[in-house]
Motif scaffolding. Sequence first.
Motif, PDB file in Angstrom:
ATOM      1  N   ALA A  39       0.833  -1.203   0.000  1.00 30.46           N
ATOM      2  CA  ALA A  39       0.000   0.000   0.000  1.00 30.46           C
ATOM      3  C   ALA A  39       0.869   1.254   0.000  1.00 30.46           C
ATOM      4  O   ALA A  39       1.963   1.272   0.577  1.00 30.46           O
ATOM      5  CB  ALA A  39      -0.906   0.011   1.232  1.00 30.46           C
ATOM      6  N   LYS A  40       0.347   2.279  -0.685  1.00 29.09           N
ATOM      7  CA  LYS A  40       0.955   3.608  -0.610  1.00 29.09           C
ATOM      8  C   LYS A  40       0.282   4.358   0.519  1.00 29.09           C
ATOM      9  O   LYS A  40      -0.951   4.402   0.600  1.00 29.09           O
ATOM     10  CB  LYS A  40       0.779   4.341  -1.937  1.00 29.09           C
ATOM     11  N   LEU A  41       1.082   4.966   1.378  1.00 27.24           N
ATOM     12  CA  LEU A  41       0.552   5.576   2.599  1.00 27.24           C
ATOM     13  C   LEU A  41       1.083   6.991   2.777  1.00 27.24           C
ATOM     14  O   LEU A  41       2.099   7.363   2.177  1.00 27.24           O
ATOM     15  CB  LEU A  41       0.962   4.730   3.816  1.00 27.24           C
ATOM     16  N   LYS A  42       0.402   7.751   3.607  1.00 28.74           N
ATOM     17  CA  LYS A  42       0.951   9.002   4.104  1.00 28.74           C
ATOM     18  C   LYS A  42       1.737   8.665   5.367  1.00 28.74           C
ATOM     19  O   LYS A  42       1.267   7.884   6.191  1.00 28.74           O
ATOM     20  CB  LYS A  42      -0.167   9.988   4.431  1.00 28.74           C
ATOM     21  N   PRO A  43       2.940   9.199   5.530  1.00 28.73           N
ATOM     22  CA  PRO A  43       3.747   8.853   6.700  1.00 28.73           C
ATOM     23  C   PRO A  43       2.965   9.041   8.000  1.00 28.73           C
ATOM     24  O   PRO A  43       2.229  10.027   8.174  1.00 28.73           O
ATOM     25  CB  PRO A  43       4.931   9.821   6.617  1.00 28.73           C
ATOM     26  N   GLY A  44       3.086   8.071   8.886  1.00 31.56           N
ATOM     27  CA  GLY A  44       2.391   8.151  10.164  1.00 31.56           C
ATOM     28  C   GLY A  44       2.216   6.781  10.781  1.00 31.56           C
ATOM     29  O   GLY A  44       2.774   5.780  10.316  1.00 31.56           O
ATOM     30  N   ARG A  45       1.444   6.734  11.864  1.00 34.43           N
ATOM     31  CA  ARG A  45       1.185   5.484  12.583  1.00 34.43           C
ATOM     32  C   ARG A  45      -0.122   4.863  12.094  1.00 34.43           C
ATOM     33  O   ARG A  45      -1.130   5.549  11.923  1.00 34.43           O
ATOM     34  CB  ARG A  45       1.134   5.743  14.083  1.00 34.43           C
ATOM     35  N   TYR A  46      -0.091   3.540  11.901  1.00 38.07           N
ATOM     36  CA  TYR A  46      -1.271   2.816  11.393  1.00 38.07           C
ATOM     37  C   TYR A  46      -1.494   1.536  12.195  1.00 38.07           C
ATOM     38  O   TYR A  46      -0.538   0.851  12.582  1.00 38.07           O
ATOM     39  CB  TYR A  46      -1.082   2.419   9.925  1.00 38.07           C
ATOM     40  N   ASP A  47      -2.755   1.248  12.439  1.00 39.19           N
ATOM     41  CA  ASP A  47      -3.161  -0.054  12.969  1.00 39.19           C
ATOM     42  C   ASP A  47      -3.272  -0.994  11.769  1.00 39.19           C
ATOM     43  O   ASP A  47      -4.106  -0.792  10.882  1.00 39.19           O
ATOM     44  CB  ASP A  47      -4.508   0.072  13.683  1.00 39.19           C
ATOM     45  N   VAL A  48      -2.440  -2.011  11.692  1.00 42.23           N
ATOM     46  CA  VAL A  48      -2.437  -2.946  10.557  1.00 42.23           C
ATOM     47  C   VAL A  48      -3.367  -4.103  10.884  1.00 42.23           C
ATOM     48  O   VAL A  48      -3.199  -4.788  11.898  1.00 42.23           O
ATOM     49  CB  VAL A  48      -1.012  -3.457  10.275  1.00 42.23           C
ATOM     50  N   ARG A  49      -4.336  -4.338  10.016  1.00 44.20           N
ATOM     51  CA  ARG A  49      -5.380  -5.319  10.294  1.00 44.20           C
ATOM     52  C   ARG A  49      -5.485  -6.321   9.145  1.00 44.20           C
ATOM     53  O   ARG A  49      -5.201  -5.999   7.987  1.00 44.20           O
ATOM     54  CB  ARG A  49      -6.718  -4.625  10.527  1.00 44.20           C
ATOM     55  N   ILE A  50      -5.902  -7.541   9.477  1.00 46.28           N
ATOM     56  CA  ILE A  50      -5.979  -8.603   8.478  1.00 46.28           C
ATOM     57  C   ILE A  50      -7.310  -9.350   8.590  1.00 46.28           C
ATOM     58  O   ILE A  50      -7.796  -9.609   9.694  1.00 46.28           O
ATOM     59  CB  ILE A  50      -4.787  -9.594   8.635  1.00 46.28           C
ATOM     60  N   ALA A  51      -7.901  -9.671   7.443  1.00 48.25           N
ATOM     61  CA  ALA A  51      -9.130 -10.467   7.395  1.00 48.25           C
ATOM     62  C   ALA A  51      -8.801 -11.804   6.746  1.00 48.25           C
ATOM     63  O   ALA A  51      -8.063 -11.858   5.755  1.00 48.25           O
ATOM     64  CB  ALA A  51     -10.209  -9.738   6.595  1.00 48.25           C
ATOM     65  N   PHE A  84       2.011   0.323  13.910  1.00 49.29           N
ATOM     66  CA  PHE A  84       3.372   0.505  13.429  1.00 49.29           C
ATOM     67  C   PHE A  84       3.525   1.874  12.781  1.00 49.29           C
ATOM     68  O   PHE A  84       2.552   2.469  12.307  1.00 49.29           O
ATOM     69  CB  PHE A  84       3.736  -0.579  12.400  1.00 49.29           C
ATOM     70  N   GLU A  85       4.768   2.351  12.751  1.00 48.31           N
ATOM     71  CA  GLU A  85       5.100   3.606  12.087  1.00 48.31           C
ATOM     72  C   GLU A  85       5.486   3.289  10.640  1.00 48.31           C
ATOM     73  O   GLU A  85       6.254   2.373  10.369  1.00 48.31           O
ATOM     74  CB  GLU A  85       6.274   4.277  12.795  1.00 48.31           C
ATOM     75  N   PHE A  86       4.954   4.095   9.690  1.00 51.90           N
ATOM     76  CA  PHE A  86       5.224   3.865   8.271  1.00 51.90           C
ATOM     77  C   PHE A  86       5.710   5.144   7.602  1.00 51.90           C
ATOM     78  O   PHE A  86       5.370   6.258   8.026  1.00 51.90           O
ATOM     79  CB  PHE A  86       3.964   3.388   7.546  1.00 51.90           C
ATOM     80  N   GLY A  87       6.501   4.966   6.546  1.00 52.32           N
ATOM     81  CA  GLY A  87       6.830   6.063   5.651  1.00 52.32           C
ATOM     82  C   GLY A  87       5.740   6.166   4.601  1.00 52.32           C
ATOM     83  O   GLY A  87       4.558   6.162   4.944  1.00 52.32           O
ATOM     84  N   ASP A  88       6.150   6.252   3.334  1.00 52.33           N
ATOM     85  CA  ASP A  88       5.130   6.403   2.296  1.00 52.33           C
ATOM     86  C   ASP A  88       4.680   5.075   1.704  1.00 52.33           C
ATOM     87  O   ASP A  88       3.860   5.037   0.783  1.00 52.33           O
ATOM     88  CB  ASP A  88       5.621   7.326   1.181  1.00 52.33           C
ATOM     89  N   THR A  89       5.194   3.956   2.213  1.00 52.61           N
ATOM     90  CA  THR A  89       4.731   2.646   1.761  1.00 52.61           C
ATOM     91  C   THR A  89       4.676   1.688   2.936  1.00 52.61           C
ATOM     92  O   THR A  89       5.326   1.887   3.969  1.00 52.61           O
ATOM     93  CB  THR A  89       5.658   2.040   0.683  1.00 52.61           C
ATOM     94  N   GLY A  90       3.923   0.620   2.745  1.00 49.61           N
ATOM     95  CA  GLY A  90       3.853  -0.440   3.733  1.00 49.61           C
ATOM     96  C   GLY A  90       3.456  -1.735   3.053  1.00 49.61           C
ATOM     97  O   GLY A  90       2.915  -1.723   1.942  1.00 49.61           O
ATOM     98  N   ALA A  91       3.722  -2.851   3.701  1.00 52.12           N
ATOM     99  CA  ALA A  91       3.369  -4.133   3.100  1.00 52.12           C
ATOM    100  C   ALA A  91       3.176  -5.184   4.176  1.00 52.12           C
ATOM    101  O   ALA A  91       3.800  -5.126   5.245  1.00 52.12           O
ATOM    102  CB  ALA A  91       4.439  -4.582   2.108  1.00 52.12           C
ATOM    103  N   VAL A  92       2.304  -6.135   3.874  1.00 56.09           N
ATOM    104  CA  VAL A  92       2.093  -7.298   4.729  1.00 56.09           C
ATOM    105  C   VAL A  92       2.192  -8.533   3.839  1.00 56.09           C
ATOM    106  O   VAL A  92       1.497  -8.625   2.823  1.00 56.09           O
ATOM    107  CB  VAL A  92       0.716  -7.256   5.424  1.00 56.09           C
ATOM    108  N   THR A  93       3.060  -9.469   4.209  1.00 58.57           N
ATOM    109  CA  THR A  93       3.232 -10.695   3.431  1.00 58.57           C
ATOM    110  C   THR A  93       2.772 -11.890   4.255  1.00 58.57           C
ATOM    111  O   THR A  93       3.209 -12.076   5.399  1.00 58.57           O
ATOM    112  CB  THR A  93       4.697 -10.890   3.011  1.00 58.57           C
ATOM    113  N   VAL A  94       1.875 -12.694   3.654  1.00 62.31           N
ATOM    114  CA  VAL A  94       1.357 -13.904   4.285  1.00 62.31           C
ATOM    115  C   VAL A  94       2.004 -15.102   3.596  1.00 62.31           C
ATOM    116  O   VAL A  94       2.051 -15.167   2.365  1.00 62.31           O
ATOM    117  CB  VAL A  94      -0.175 -13.981   4.164  1.00 62.31           C
ATOM    118  N   SER A  95       2.501 -16.066   4.391  1.00 65.04           N
ATOM    119  CA  SER A  95       3.159 -17.252   3.846  1.00 65.04           C
ATOM    120  C   SER A  95       2.440 -18.519   4.309  1.00 65.04           C
ATOM    121  O   SER A  95       1.715 -18.505   5.309  1.00 65.04           O
ATOM    122  CB  SER A  95       4.622 -17.293   4.309  1.00 65.04           C
TER     123      SER A  95
END
Length: 688
Positions: free
Chosen positions: A602-614, A658-669
Amino acid sequence: MKRWGILLCVCLISAGSVSALQAAEEYDLVIYGGTSAGVIAAVQAKKMGKSVIVVGPDVHLGGLSAGGLGYTDSGRKEAIGGLSRDFYHRVWKHYQDDSAWKWEPKKPFKSQGPEEQAAKLPAMWVFEPHVAEKIYEDYVKEFNIPVVRNEYLDRKSGVTKDGDRITSIKMLSGKTYAGKMFIDATYEGDLMAAAGVKYHVGREANSVYGETFNGVQTEAPRHGHHFKMQISPYVIPGDPKSGLLPRISTEPPGEPGAGDHRVQAYCYRMCLTNKDENRVAFPKPAGYDPKQYELLVRVLETGWREAFNKFDAIPNAKTDTNNHGPFSFDNIGYNYDYPEASYERRKEILAEHTTYQQGLLYFLANDPRVPQDVRDKMSKWGLPKDEFQDNGNWSHQIYVREARRMKGVYVMTQDDCQDRIATPNSVGMGSYNMDSHNTQRYVTPEGFVQNEGDVQERLAKSYEIAYGSITPKAGEVANLLVPVCCSSSHIAYGSIRMEPVFMILGQSAATAAAMAIDKQLPVQSVPYDELAAQLKKDGQVLELEDPDAAALKKISGVVVDDEYAEYVGEWSTSSSIQPFIGPGYRHDGNQNKGTSTAKFSAKLKPGRYDVRIAYVPNRTRASNVPVTIEHAGGKTSQKVDERAPIPSGEIDASLGIFEFGDTGAVTVSNAGTDNFVVVDLVRFVPVD
């Protein structure tokens, strides 16, 4: 005297030439092919005040819709408008009459649900072949459309052109038809090819259009139509010196993603019945050879019992029976030369397909090597006496899933079908899966038999089909439209190639042809705004907001649905267990552990985000799914128990803040997981 003889000879030749020209019937629009698209195009031309004729090899109108495909492959019904919708409305009207139900009580098929009854133009999506054919015949009578049947285009010299315009087409019989505009409505694209339009046969490499599901698919996600069991391909199991069993290729499959000449398998969509009063026992075809089905015996010996899984019910105790499983009604590898073959060679291919498929039915019902439970069940089925009565109760139309595909003004690709790009100048919509049947059966490096080419990739939403995909490139032909063998990559055509879509594109092609006549323009120059206005006026659906996409937009935060994840390894789409978000979810099939990942970026605005998964919790899910979050501080890994319910009132579970810059990612294995791994959605929710 000699001079008068010469003059007399010249006059006779001139008179004969004039007579031949006068014999050419002239129309505003000449349609080659009596398929569903051809008939609907003719109706639209008549509605727009144009003279039109349908001519072609077809004896029966309606193509596959009247040839056994009565369990409509449609996707979203809201995307079907215009005359295509009218056809299914006429089906609905037919079955409202109690007299239409001869062999069983009137019943509410799932396509007759409340939403269809309440629709402005209620429709029914399942029907008997003879009912579809009657509707097409009713169209030509109602609109007084001339139809010339059993006429084959002279493919070598039967297209006369003046510059880049076709002036007339000639049949092998010598009959000639002149027109201002032409439509190729055949499944094969014979007129298109004979007119000099560029086209493609086979699969393009993935690299040609930046796709993932085109080309050889030995490493791609598979559907259920492959060998899940390890079966020897050799006459003497395990002994390569004994030779291969029938219907297995000796050639290597090719490199993953590479293009090739192979064409996805054809079959007859069979109409069967188990109503004794209307049933004909499966015939033993001429040339029947039980050895052709030895591979199926080995499949059945493993305990496989899915032979009846695609006996889809249509009215009056009948089915639309399709291919299903590793060895079934698809005649894999026996159609490669069909698209460009001579008429004589095509007849041979059709005869071989008929013998194979009728022989398979007879084999399953009678051969003592078939397990008794399968024989008993198959013996209760047969061909319906009241269908295809002039063809031994066997379909008159093989399922040409793909033949030639035009290289037109615009090429539809996987990105168009997945709605990842803006498709220009819509003239209709598609929404069915990207669906390719197997193209080959080969021997794996490990020495087992395997099928290749099957892709069943579910689409998250409907998509637009470009006007440029039914028009040749400028300079090739200025007055031809191609709604069936349209301009598309192999895998995109796997979605487009549905009968409702062919009717939609047939109507749009005829509309464009009529406007080109009125404006004296090449089809490539028809003003799109005016074309779109006319299509909408006539009920065509050119764009459609997807309810799943609309629902996703209402979810707070930066949402990455499973449709937009980057996948490695084998993942299957599903919607069988609820609740899920969007149109469905994906799972790893509980196999090939350690080889599959899904990355949600995801492209994000720098800041803190609650990362959630369904993840669609269930007892069959893995309890130890590895998840890695990429954030401004690096990477954080943890494990998710997908058996655990989602917290009450929530749609997903938190992975942490978590704190993010302008991008973030979540990888599921799926590495080391103990059951099915599911991915549905990842969400980045800003924290104030």
